[in-house]
Design an enzyme around this catalytic site. Structure first.
Site, PDB file in Angstrom:
ATOM      1  CG  HIS A   1      -9.775  -1.166  -2.518  1.00  0.00           C
ATOM      2  ND1 HIS A   1      -8.612  -1.494  -3.179  1.00  0.00           N
ATOM      3  CD2 HIS A   1      -9.398  -0.400  -1.468  1.00  0.00           C
ATOM      4  CE1 HIS A   1      -7.588  -0.949  -2.546  1.00  0.00           C
ATOM      5  NE2 HIS A   1      -8.033  -0.280  -1.506  1.00  0.00           N
TER       6      HIS A   1
ATOM      7  CG  ASP B   1      -1.956   1.022   1.282  1.00  0.00           C
ATOM      8  OD1 ASP B   1      -2.868   0.916   0.453  1.00  0.00           O
ATOM      9  OD2 ASP B   1      -1.896   1.939   2.131  1.00  0.00           O
TER      10      ASP B   1
END
Ligand code: ISL
Ligand code: CA
Length: 558
Positions: free
Chosen positions: A331, A209
């Site tokens: 997402h 991330d």
């Protein structure tokens, strides 16, 4: 030797991203969970994917749906237990599916033990795990200001004052996501423990991330910008490369695993610097450039979509980046059929055309849950139905700037992350067959048409098309390792080629528009010489010179 010629399992397999909260709820509490995922492994095997990327399942207070982690070595009870996780890993092994986990190490939750300690006092041993600074007295009216002018990804100052010690901590995301301090070697030592813990459990890698923002070179004021003031001090800095090199050398290279970095604001050059094989850092990265060709400055301000801007950006990355991580949704992004296709008039055609393009590009393809069904953006009518923290912050900020409500809602509809987070559409049943309880986010009412149960029995469905493409990529090595070339781009028509010595050439012909277009002469000729192996329209006559809206077909040399 070029990386492209090296054979690796993570180049050959298709990745499927699961957003656990929205995938499948096994116990009726409205929240997707690990037993739910386990119950769908046969579906995934049948789809043909070879790797699952799990968005965070760790313990978290859910300020940012799991991207705020309070314990990296435990499972969020909402999702199940560590035993469930072990069963999931086992179930995947039995089906020859690998798992990669989301690794969120730029920040933790403010409810992580390290931060709870850190905020207690300036001499706490955990103080330096995070980035603390005193405020600044501006001198004019004596009002205290944050340590610098940086702004957060989720709007507002990137600093939060903490009462306990009267100092501020840095948070590039929400104030419940304090940034870790990589200048402190103890932090990297903790990260290594976490990686080893999961790799030893049988995980095959990580999606890292916002990994290119972990190293902050200085904490000086940034150049003032509409969004992300301060970015020049932390995007892809030397410190980030040093950290990744260490992690690769000491951990990743000791396992049969792979890493994909989520890298914000990267150029192809930066992507290579992070992922070229001789760098010894990551294996590939997600860029954002193609996702933002219809944006001014940031995703909240849209311009009309242009296929040529989008395609030219993809082509640039194809040309310049050694191995791409190809994706059209995830997402955080709107659904691709709503974003780049036409979900109103040509839903199936455009969803399939985008799929044909995705699987023709050189690199590892990523499919986000529901993309294979042609799931669309949400059908909500007001903010009351929106959960995402980013959307709520933007809504507030736009109100402060006096944007009319209609404009604000349009921004949310187009760009909210909740577009991708509505429950997976398993059937036409209530709540899309996702849950027997009340889902945490309402299911789209178009689950009546787009759902697994009905698409599984329809050989013309978007799902059937994805299955064919995934199977085709397994069968044709040229789709994986072949060179990528653009043979033709005229208006919205594209002719793409994949070529690998010793293999038959493959051509993808696309009409990236809702209008009929003339098929270029080159494509007519190719059509006559080749065998058609996949198409999103049933009939096509020899010599026909028209391309129908969003028509796509794949040809193979005879
Ligand atoms: O989603 C975005 C734009 O709307 C991005 O700015 C996004 O915040 C950025 O890509 C980072 O995303 C990742 O880290 C965030 C998390 O909220 C996202 O879900 C995650 O994908 C913080 O951990
Ligand atoms: Ca549940």
């Amino acid at each position: 030797m070029l990386q492209g010629t090296l054979r690796e399992w993570w180049k050959e397999r298709v990745v499927y991203q699961i957003y656990p909260r929205s995938f499948c709820d096994s116990n009726g509490d409205g929240i997707g969970d690990i037993p739910g995922i386990i119950s769908k492994l046969d579906y995934l095997k049948d789809l043909g994917i070879g790797i699952i990327w799990l968005s965070p399942l760790y313990k978290s207070p859910n300020d940012d749906n799991g991207y705020d982690i309070s314990d990296y070595m435990d499972i969020n009870p909402e999702f199940g237990t560590m035993d469930d996780m072990k069963r999931l890993i086992e179930g995947c092994k039995e089906r020859d599916i690998k798992i990669i986990m989301d690794l969120v190490i730029n920040h933790t939750s403010d409810e992580h033990e390290w931060f709870k300690e850190s905020r207690k006092s300036k001499d706490n041993p955990y103080r330096d795990y995070y980035i603390w600074r005193p405020g600044i007295n501006s001198g004019k009216d004596g009002k205290e200001m944050p340590p610098n002018n940086w702004t957060s990804f989720f709007t507002g100052s990137a600093w939060q004052k903490d009462d306990e010690t009267g100092e501020y901590y840095l948070h590039l995301f929400s104030k419940k996501q304090p940034d870790l301090n990589y200048k402190n070697p103890a932090v990297l030592a903790e990260v290594k423990k976490i990686l080893t813990f999961w790799l030893d459990m049988g995980i095959s890698g990580f999606r890292c991330d916002v990994i290119n923002v972990i190293g902050k070179t200085t904490l000086q004021n940034g150049k003032k910008r509409i969004a992300l003031t301060g970015r020049e001090h932390y995007i892809s800095q030397p410190e980030c490369h040093e950290i990744l090199k260490k992690l690769n050398e000491e951990i990743f290279s000791k396992y049969d695993c792979f890493t994909v970095g989520e890298t914000v604001m990267v150029t192809p050059q930066m992507a290579n610097d992070l992922s070229a094989p001789d760098r010894g850092e990551l294996n590939m990265v997600f860029g954002f450039e193609h996702m933002e060709t219809d944006c001014i400055n940031n995703k909240w301000f849209k311009t009309p979509f242009s296929s040529s801007k989008f395609m030219n950006t993809l082509f640039k990355w194809q040309r310049e980046v050694m191995w791409n991580a190809n994706y059209f949704e995830n997402h955080d992004q709107p659904r691709c059929v709503s974003h780049f296709g036409n979900d109103a008039e040509f839903h199936d055609e455009s969803a399939k055309m985008l799929a044909a393009l995705l699987f023709t590009l050189r690199g590892t393809p990523y499919v986000f849950e529901g993309q294979e069904l042609g799931m669309t953006n949400f059908d909500y009518t007001s903010m009351a139905e929106i959960q995402d923290i980013e959307s709520h912050n933007i809504w507030k900020m736009a109100a402060e700037l006096h944007f009319p409500e209609k404009v604000r809602w349009l921004m949310i509809q187009k760009s909210s992350r909740d577009n991708a987070r509505t429950p997976m559409q398993w059937s036409a049943a209530e709540n899309a067959g996702f849950s027997t309880g009340t889902p945490w986010l309402r299911a789209n009412s178009n689950c009546a048409f787009y759902n697994v149960a009905s698409e599984q029995t329809d050989s013309n469905s978007v799902l059937a098309f994805y299955k064919e493409l995934i199977a085709l990529r397994k069968e044709k090595t040229a789709f994986v390792y072949g060179d990528f070339r653009v043979l033709e781009k005229t208006g919205d028509i594209y002719v793409l080629e994949r070529y690998l010595a010793g293999e038959k050439r493959l051509y993808t012909v696309l009409n990236f528009s809702a209008k009929k277009r003339v098929l270029p002469e080159k494509a007519v000729l190719l059509y006559a010489q080749c065998r058609m192996i996949l198409t999103n329209y049933t009939i096509r006559r020899q010599g026909e010179k028209e391309m129908r809206p969003y028509e796509a077909f794949i040809l193979e040399e005879r």
